[in-house]
Write a protein that holds these residues in place. Structure first.
Motif, short mmCIF file in Angstrom:
data_model
loop_
_atom_site.label_atom_id
_atom_site.label_comp_id
_atom_site.label_asym_id
_atom_site.label_seq_id
_atom_site.Cartn_x
_atom_site.Cartn_y
_atom_site.Cartn_z
N LEU A 31 0.82 -1.21 0.00
CA LEU A 31 0.00 0.00 0.00
C LEU A 31 0.86 1.27 0.00
O LEU A 31 0.46 2.30 -0.56
N ILE A 32 2.04 1.17 0.62
CA ILE A 32 2.86 2.38 0.80
C ILE A 32 3.36 2.94 -0.53
O ILE A 32 3.11 4.11 -0.83
N HIS B 209 -2.20 14.24 5.03
CA HIS B 209 -2.96 14.53 6.25
C HIS B 209 -3.95 15.67 6.04
O HIS B 209 -5.06 15.63 6.57
N GLN C 273 -7.77 6.00 6.86
CA GLN C 273 -6.86 5.32 7.76
C GLN C 273 -5.49 5.13 7.13
O GLN C 273 -4.46 5.52 7.68
N ALA C 274 -5.49 4.52 5.92
CA ALA C 274 -4.22 4.29 5.22
C ALA C 274 -3.53 5.62 4.92
O ALA C 274 -2.30 5.73 5.00
N VAL D 244 -3.59 8.48 6.60
CA VAL D 244 -2.91 9.01 7.80
C VAL D 244 -1.61 8.25 8.03
O VAL D 244 -0.55 8.85 8.23
N LEU D 245 -1.67 6.93 7.95
CA LEU D 245 -0.51 6.11 8.30
C LEU D 245 0.61 6.21 7.27
O LEU D 245 1.79 6.25 7.63
N VAL D 246 0.26 6.28 5.98
CA VAL D 246 1.31 6.43 4.97
C VAL D 246 1.96 7.82 5.10
O VAL D 246 3.17 7.96 4.91
N ASP E 277 2.46 9.28 7.93
CA ASP E 277 3.41 9.07 9.04
C ASP E 277 4.67 8.37 8.54
O ASP E 277 5.78 8.71 8.93
N PHE E 278 4.47 7.38 7.69
CA PHE E 278 5.62 6.65 7.15
C PHE E 278 6.54 7.60 6.36
O PHE E 278 7.76 7.57 6.52
N LEU F 287 6.90 10.79 6.64
CA LEU F 287 7.60 11.70 7.55
C LEU F 287 8.78 10.98 8.20
O LEU F 287 9.88 11.54 8.30
N GLY F 288 8.55 9.73 8.61
CA GLY F 288 9.65 8.93 9.17
C GLY F 288 10.78 8.74 8.16
O GLY F 288 11.96 8.91 8.48
#
Lengths: 338, 338
Positions: free
Chosen positions: B45-46, B97, B120-121, B123-125, B127-128, B130-131
């Motif tokens: 998904l990323i 976001h 949901q995905a 928001v999390l991607v 975050d990924f 940014l990391g």
């Protein structure tokens, strides 16, 4: 529901943390001050929302690991305090985004931030806290620590995406589930334990040992958490029992029960976890099926096994109060389930 | 609606970017390769979600600023490429976001990621990414660059929270609005421009000059964007016209029109922007009211004024193709509105 764990047993688990708490006590006061200080913003909503979560009764296990590992490695500087605070901010940011993604209404018995301030503010304040965490780490000035924690940040998010992709999939394998919790939970435990060696500039084998300790502790911690959600090994119903079940989360007790069950039992798991059609008596039935297949006991057995790896990982360090405190954390995590 | 900007005028604006594009062309190819490379993950998904956004036609203005400022400062290393890619990842994370927070369905004429893969995905991607951005910055190894960009990350999130708090509030002052766009937009332009001086270890006055250039360019860019959403100074209706209006966003043209309007006009703004009750002809009416009060023209006037500050900020640098290219970016940003 609502039957609370008997006080003396809860205390017994808590006493396992006493050596760690004593070791880190002074630094944790400094960390708590930094956390309050760095949550300050001219934007009102940010400290409000941060305080709500920071004060909601978390154990601050991750920053405590960072402090204890720094002491174990003989670190004498001041960078461990800001590093530990940054780790708690990273953890808090993850919880905020988790609650939005899982649409959770309660956490640790309190209303979630997203229920009070909405999903939008919760996502954005999470972003702010992650930014603040990196700001603090830049202040500490160790590229080694920055590397450990930026890796952790990306890995945690990757784990969360993996979990999302596996959501409602009862066919998730135990291996796939372990990859998920390795990333979403164990990565930050590993990083928090490793930073002590990085700050103290200890040799690579000590850094690897602490990383292994943290990783396996994190795996054990998550598996115990999974088991506790179905009452632990005595199936006592504490206040958070059933949260994972109601949210349709795939955890190891569910995976084991599904794989070991018959067609009728799989239909039960598909109806409840996948379709979310949950009736009053279904949690009891879920626990009954788990007990029939030893799913909770085996989840805890796995947790003990990871705990044992974590214990052995510390063998290369000299005996002393720091090593004892870190090993007692393992015992604490495991004993929560009893 | 849907009347497109005449081709020759669009080309005229585009030509302003030609010197910059020529200057950064080679490095941008390397950046594009890094972006594809660093979006790779064993979690399918990323890369899917990242490519969707990265390939959706953004101009990559921010990484180009980082490259150009590095060249202006005579930087001869290789760190500018990863730094610029990290900046694009930070920007992409913010957009992901943003779309969730604004509940947007389209961006640059394409469906948003959240509409295809869910909130949901998304928001999390984010975050990924940014990391991953911080991981890349750690690879570059400059604490000065890490400081600039971790400050930017926290400031951007702060700006987004400020915008959320001001949402639907037609009484937002121009000052308050400028604080918002200073944080949510100008901070990353400022950081992208400043990193060149930091990488090349130039003196503080040059770093401050590039920061000022980027900040004021960012303010101008955002204000032109605000004006374009109501058709720019000729009120031509391009494909994204009316997005802000339909989402009830408070932008400078609305703020000026509301303050300068009579009671009946304020009732119009409250019904449309605050209550979200928008009828077919309301966008035309909004534009009519803005023209009556010179709200679009004055927004562009403000933009030109910030552009002029950005222009002067570069005065301390020697003349040359880098300085020309950076100044032409200002002209490009302003000329988009015509």
């Amino acid at each position: 529901m609502g039957v609370v764990v008997p006080l003396d047993e809860a205390r017994a688990a808590g006493e396992r943390l006493a050596p760690l708490l004593e070791l880190v006590n002074e630094d944790m006061n400094a960390i708590n001050r930094i956390i309050l200080d760095k949550a300050v913003s001219h934007v009102d909503l940010i400290p409000k929302l941060t305080h709500h979560l920071v004060n909601s009764g978390g154990k601050r296990l991750r920053p405590m690991l960072a402090i204890a590992s720094s002491k174990l490695c003989g670190y004498t500087g001041q960078g461990h305090v800001k590093t530990a605070a940054a780790i708690e901010f990273m953890h808090t940011a993850t919880l905020l985004h988790d609650d939005v993604v899982d649409e959770s209404d309660t956490r640790r018995g309190h209303k979630t931030a997203r229920l009070i301030w909405g999903n939008q503010a919760t996502v954005l304040v999470g972003d702010f806290l992650l930014g603040q965490a990196f700001r603090m780490l830049v202040d500490v000035g160790s590229l080694a620590v920055l590397r450990i924690l930026s890796n952790a940040a990306a890995t945690i998010a990757e784990g969360e995406v993996m979990q999302l992709a596996a959501a409602k999939n009862t066919a998730t394998t135990e291996d796939a589930y372990l990859s998920i919790i390795d990333a979403k939970t164990a990565a930050l435990f590993a990083a928090a334990s490793e930073v002590g060696a990085a700050l103290a500039k200890r040799p690579a084998d000590e850094e690897a040992a602490l990383r292994s300790y943290g990783r396996n502790l994190g795996l054990a911690f998550q598996l115990v958490d999974d088991a506790l959600d179905y009452g632990g090994d005595s199936a006592r119903l504490g206040k958070s029992v059933g949260d994972d079940f109601r949210e349709g989360k795939i955890t190891l007790p569910v995976i084991l029960s599904f794989r070991r069950g018959n067609d009728q039992e799989r239909a039960f798991w598909n109806r409840t976890i996948v379709e979310g059609k949950i009736e009053e008596s279904d949690l009891q039935e879920a626990i009954r099926l788990m007990k029939r297949h030893n799913a909770i006991a085996d989840t805890l057995e796995r947790a003990r096994s990871y705990g044992s790896i974590a214990h052995d990982a510390l063998a290369i360090f000299p005996d002393g109060s720091e090593k004892t405190a870190l090993r007692d954390v393992i015992a604490f995590c495991i004993s929560r389930a009893h």
